[in-house]
Motif scaffolding. Sequence first.
Motif: not given
Length: 343
Positions: A315-339
Amino acid sequence: MLAHQRGTHRRGKIRVTVALSVLALAVGAGAAHAAPAATPKATAWPGGSKVAIADDSGVFGSNLSGVSYESPTVLWAVKNGPSTLYRLVQDGGKWRPDTANGWAKGKSTHYSDGSGDPDAEGVVFTPDGVFTSTERDNDNGDTSKPAVLRYATSGSGKSLNATGEWDLTSDLPSVEPNKGLEAIAWVPDSALTAHKFRDEHTKAAYDPASYPNHGTGLYFVGLEANGKVYAYALDQSGTKYTRVATIDSGFPAVMDLEYEASTGHLWAECDNTCKGRTSTLDVNAKGAFAVTAQYDRPSGMSNYNNEGFAISPTCANGSKQVVWSDDDNDDNHALRTGTLACK
């Protein structure tokens, strides 16, 4: 009900969105469930609404299906076809393949005898090694083969043969080749015993000593075809296994599982079949994992075909990083992050 046609790797596979099932303890394979409790209503994602692209364009292509943190700065990812394991490191706000020890383009994975192209859908880093959950051998794509494979990752070679292999075909329901094991998570024995987890095999409180050579935790795998989660003690010295529990994920299909040590939650993720929702499962008073909450995807993320889901261990500054992997590689990207908000 709406039918959803999957992407290129999933050609010919159709999923149907149905009402979310209610989680209850299954007392054995094929046994009837207890009277269901109310399903938690989906609420807003418990973190930031914004989601950021987390890989460079065109790095992975389609079929990136599972992710798992080793540490805040190291992430493992797996592609289901061709079967490839990646070791990723942080590069600013993004993740990129490690350039050391032969990892720059990932490493091909095979069964223990060096054969095959395991359709690896899920991955988890554990004290016993890196494990993948697989649906079939892509070299024999018309035959279902749900299995768990273990890999040693310290070498510099560009190809990996499994150092452990557990074929669960005879213990699981018969399913289509593309509806097998999508998800895998590892839960330490210490957490299970602390929460008085019930062993359906022994019909008593879970006792790690009942399973020699199983390591220090149980492996939870998710079956896409029915949305159920199966907990196993895997004999790390051979190929034997024992099913310890059968659990409803709260979804008609489960794409990934993630154990969050700081809260004790076992997270289940469903892809665009369920609008990108996740649920948390916790051990209840009867010793069974049950759904305790259900969440919508972050409002800033489209309804991607996210088959991978991982939560940073710190945990950093009250949140954790979350990672999603997109099997379809939408818009030519497979990884996205949030909190995700720390609890």
